[in-house]
Design a protein around this motif. Structure first.
Motif, PDB file in Angstrom:
ATOM      1  N   PRO A 135      49.640  80.206  -1.250  1.00 56.45           N
ATOM      2  CA  PRO A 135      48.389  79.235  -0.043  1.00 56.45           C
ATOM      3  C   PRO A 135      48.671  79.334   1.530  1.00 56.45           C
ATOM      4  O   PRO A 135      48.144  77.836   2.107  1.00 56.45           O
ATOM      5  N   ASP A 178      43.651  76.145  -0.969  1.00 55.27           N
ATOM      6  CA  ASP A 178      44.594  75.819  -2.470  1.00 55.27           C
ATOM      7  C   ASP A 178      44.485  76.860  -3.774  1.00 55.27           C
ATOM      8  O   ASP A 178      45.049  76.880  -4.732  1.00 55.27           O
ATOM      9  N   ARG A 188      39.683  74.107  -0.292  1.00 52.02           N
ATOM     10  CA  ARG A 188      40.096  73.034   0.058  1.00 52.02           C
ATOM     11  C   ARG A 188      40.526  71.853  -0.190  1.00 52.02           C
ATOM     12  O   ARG A 188      39.471  71.940  -1.120  1.00 52.02           O
ATOM     13  N   SER A 243      44.770  68.838   2.173  1.00 54.93           N
ATOM     14  CA  SER A 243      44.207  69.918   2.624  1.00 54.93           C
ATOM     15  C   SER A 243      43.321  69.729   3.821  1.00 54.93           C
ATOM     16  O   SER A 243      42.061  69.353   3.998  1.00 54.93           O
TER      17      SER A 243
END
Length: 572
Positions: free
Chosen positions: A173, A177, A295, A299
Motif C-alpha cells: 500500500p 490502494d 487510489r 486516500s
C-alpha cells in the motif's frame, strides 16, 4: 550554568546577573563568545538539547549538536554588523527521540560591554513543522524507502509474471490502494482470439490490492486475464506517448472514456476509485506494458512526486522484464526447435514396439540437447540410440541435430555398436562441432535373444522382464563422450527374453544434487510393467514418479518385440 572568564578575553559579562534573569525563563537561552563557544546555557536550553549544561561550555554549537543546522555563518554575521537576525533551523538532538526531526525558531543579538563586542546571545523556542511540511517529509521518506527497496525486491527472477508480482507487491500500500502490471502478449505464444479492431490487448500479469478491497477485485479483473482497451483509454494514450497519464476520475463520463471498456465503469465505481496513474513500462523506448496505480476511498489524489516515483519503479522493473522476455522468447524458440528436430521415430519393423517421451525441465532451466532415434537395419535388426549434447540453449539443440544426422549416415548393417561410436567420434571431431555428447547405442536382433550395447559416456540401459524375472540395470562399460577424440568404446552383449523391455533414458531422469548418481540409477530397478502392459503407460508412470524435481530435460525410450498375443489384442 556559566564558564570562567579568561584574563585575555574582552571585558567579561556578568554571567551571574544573566543567570538570575534567565534561568527561570521557558525560552532556551545561550550566550556564546566571539569564537561561538558557549559561555552560558540556561536550564530551558539544557532541556531542549537533551545535554547537560556543563557539556556545552567551551564548545561550539556544531560540537555539541552535530546534527542540527545551527547556521553559525548567520551568528558570525550578527557579530560582524550587530544586526539582530531571526531564523528557523531543524535537526536531531539527544532530547526525546533522537530519530525525530525537530524545529526551532531563534533570535540572535550581539552583546557588547564597554563598547567592545563580547559575544552573541541566542533565544530559542521549539516550534512544530507545519502540517504540509510534515506530510511532505513523510511522503519523501516513503518514496526513498520504496526506491531503496526496489533494488533488492524487483527483478529477482527471469520470470515475467514473477517480476510483475514483485512490482505490484512493492507499491501496495506504499504508493497505491490497487496496482496492476499488464504486458503485451508474448510473440511466441499469441492469444487464441484476436483483439477486436481498434482495441489494444494486454495480459494482466500481476494484481495487488489493500486488504479492504481484495474481495471486490474479481470485478476489476483477474491475474492472467486478457484485457482489451478501447480507443482513447488511458492505457492507449500512455503507450502512444510513452508518458504517464494521471487522472482524477470525478465523473462517470471521464471514467467511461478512460476505462478499458464502458462496461467496467460500474466495477471501478464499486471499488470507490477516484484517482489513477498509468505509467509506461518501457526499455529503450520500446513498450513492454503498463503499471496501473489506483487510489480509492479516503486516500489522497496522486501528487507529482508520486508519479515521478512510480515512473522510476516502472523503469527499474522494465529492465528485469526485458531480460525475462528475452529469455522466455529464446527458451521457447529453442524448445520448439528441439521438438521439431526431435521427430518421433517410426517403428523399424511391424514386429517392434516403440514408445518415447520428451519432458523439458522447468522454465527456469534452458532447453538442452537430449535426443533419441531408432534406425532400421537389415535382417530385421534395428539400432536404438539415445544421447545428450552437453550445454543448453539453441546451440545445444542444433548440435543435437548434427549428431542425429551423422549417426543416421554412419549406421551400417555390418558394424557393431562400438565401431559406429568410433566412426561417429572421429566424424564429430573433423566436423568442428565444439560440443561433446553422451550416447548409448543398442542393436537388437528381432529373431534372436541378444542385445548389443555400447556407451559413450552415457548411463546404462535398463532391462524390464515380465513376471518374477524382475528388472536389471545393464552392466555396460561407458567410454568417453563423443567429440573428445579419445575413442576406446566396447560392445557388451546382453541376453534378453522375448518380452523384455529395453528402457533407455537421459540423465535428467535420475540426476539429483543431493544423491549419488549410482544410487539414483539403481532406483530404476524398481520399475515394473504396468497392469495394462502398455509401453506408453510405462513411460507415463516413469515420468510421474521420477520427473518431479528434475533440473534438466528428460528423454526416455522403451521398446520390445511384439508377441503374437499383443499383436492379436491390438488387431482386435
Amino acid at each position: 550554568m556559566q564558564a570562567d572568564a579568561h584574563a585575555d578575553s574582552p571585558p567579561p559579562l556578568d554571567l551571574a546577573v544573566l543567570a538570575a534573569l534567565l534561568d527561570g525563563t521557558v525560552a532556551g537561552v545561550g550566550v556564546l563568545d566571539t569564537r561561538l563557544r558557549y559561555l552560558y546555557v540556561n536550564p530551558a536550553l539544557e532541556r531542549l538539547n537533551g545535554i547537560p549544561a556543563a557539556e556545552h561550555l567551551g564548545r561550539t554549537v556544531s560540537d555539541v549538536l552535530p546534527y542540527v543546522d545551527a547556521r553559525e555563518d548567520m551568528m558570525r554575521a550578527v557579530l560582524a554588523d550587530g544586526k539582530p537576525r531571526e531564523i528557523t533551523s531543524s535537526g536531531f538532538t539527544p532530547a526525546a527521540s533522537g530519530t525525530t526531526r525537530r524545529y526551532w525558531h531563534g533570535a540572535y543579538h550581539r552583546l557588547e560591554v564597554e563598547g567592545q563586542v563580547v559575544g552573541v546571545a541566542g533565544i530559542v523556542l521549539e516550534v512544530m513543522a507545519s502540517d504540509k511540511e510534515q506530510r511532505e517529509l513523510e511522503q519523501a521518506r516513503r518514496h526513498l524507502n520504496l526506491l531503496d527497496s526496489a533494488v533488492t525486491r524487483i527483478g529477482t527472477t527471469l520470470d515475467m509474471d514473477a517480476t510483475c508480482a514483485e512490482l505490484v507487491d512493492l507499491v501496495v500500500p506504499a504508493l497505491a490502494d490497487i496496482a496492476t502490471a499488464e504486458v503485451f502478449p508474448p510473440d511466441v505464444a499469441p492469444p487464441v482470439r484476436p483483439a477486436p479492431p481498434g482495441m489494444l490487448r494486454l495480459r494482466r500479469a500481476a494484481l495487488a490490492a489493500v486488504p479492504g478491497l481484495r474481495e471486490e477485485m474479481a470485478e476489476f479483473g483477474l491475474t492472467g486475464e486478457y484485457i482489451d482497451y478501447q480507443d482513447g483509454a488511458a492505457v492507449q494514450r500512455c503507450l502512444a506517448t510513452n508518458q504517464p497519464v494521471v487522472q482524477n476520475l470525478t465523473g462517470d463520463d471521464l471514467l467511461g472514456r478512460s476505462a478499458a471498456s464502458p462496461g467496467r465503469v460500474a466495477a471501478y465505481r464499486a471499488l470507490g476509485m477516484h484517482s489513477s496513474v498509468i505509467v509506461p513500462i518501457a526499455v529503450r523506448s520500446r513498450p513492454l506494458g503498463v503499471l496501473g496505480l489506483v487510489r480509492a476511498g479516503d486516500s489522497p489524489a496522486f501528487s507529482d512526486e508520486d508519479v515521478v516515483v512510480a515512473r522510476e519503479l516502472a523503469g527499474r522493473a522494465a529492465v528485469g522484464l526485458d531480460h525475462a522476455r528475452r529469455y522466455a522468447h529464446e527458451h521457447t524458440i529453442a524448445l520448439e526447435l528441439q521438438r521439431s528436430l526431435l521427430s518421433e521415430p517410426r517403428p523399424p519393423h511391424p514386429h517392434i514396439e516403440i514408445a518415447t517421451r520428451y519432458l523439458p525441465a522447468d522454465r527456469s532451466v534452458m532447453v538442452g540437447g537430449d535426443w533419441f532415434d531408432v534406425i532400421p537395419l537389415r535382417d530385421g535388426r534395428h539400432l536404438k540410440a539415445i544421447g545428450d549434447v552437453m550445454g543448453h540453449g539453441v546451440e545445444a539443440a542444433v548440435a543435437m541435430s548434427h549428431y542425429r544426422s551423422l549417426l543416421r549416415l554412419l549406421a551400417d548393417d555390418e558394424l557393431p555398436p562400438h565401431r559406429i561410436l568410433e566412426h561417429l567420434d572421429r566424424m564429430v571431431e573433423r566436423s568442428g562441432l565444439d560440443r561433446a555428447a553422451t550416447c548409448l547405442l543398442a542393436v537388437v536382433d528381432r529373431f534372436g535373444g541378444m542385445c548389443e550395447v555400447a556407451s559413450a559416456g552415457h548411463l546404462p540401459p535398463v532391462f524390464i522382464d515380465p513376471g518374477e524375472a524382475g528388472t536389471r540395470v545393464g552392466d555396460v562399460r561407458a567410454g568417453p563422450p563423443l567429440g573428445t577424440g579419445f575413442g576406446g568404446y566396447t560392445t557388451t552383449a546382453v541376453e534378453v527374453g522375448p518380452d523384455t523391455v529395453l528402457f533407455m533414458y537421459t540423465d535428467g531422469l535420475v540426476e539429483r544434487r543431493d544423491e549419488d548418481i549410482d544410487v539414483s540409477v539403481r532406483r530404476l530397478e524398481q520399475l515394473t510393467l504396468p497392469v495394462s502392459g502398455s509401453l506408453d503407460d510405462l513411460l507415463d508412470e516413469v515420468l510421474e514418479r521420477f520427473g518431479p524435481g528434475a533440473e534438466d530435460d528428460i528423454a526416455v525410450l522403451a521398446s520390445r518385440k511384439r508377441t503374437r498375443n499383443r499383436i492379436g489384442k491390438e488387431s482386435g
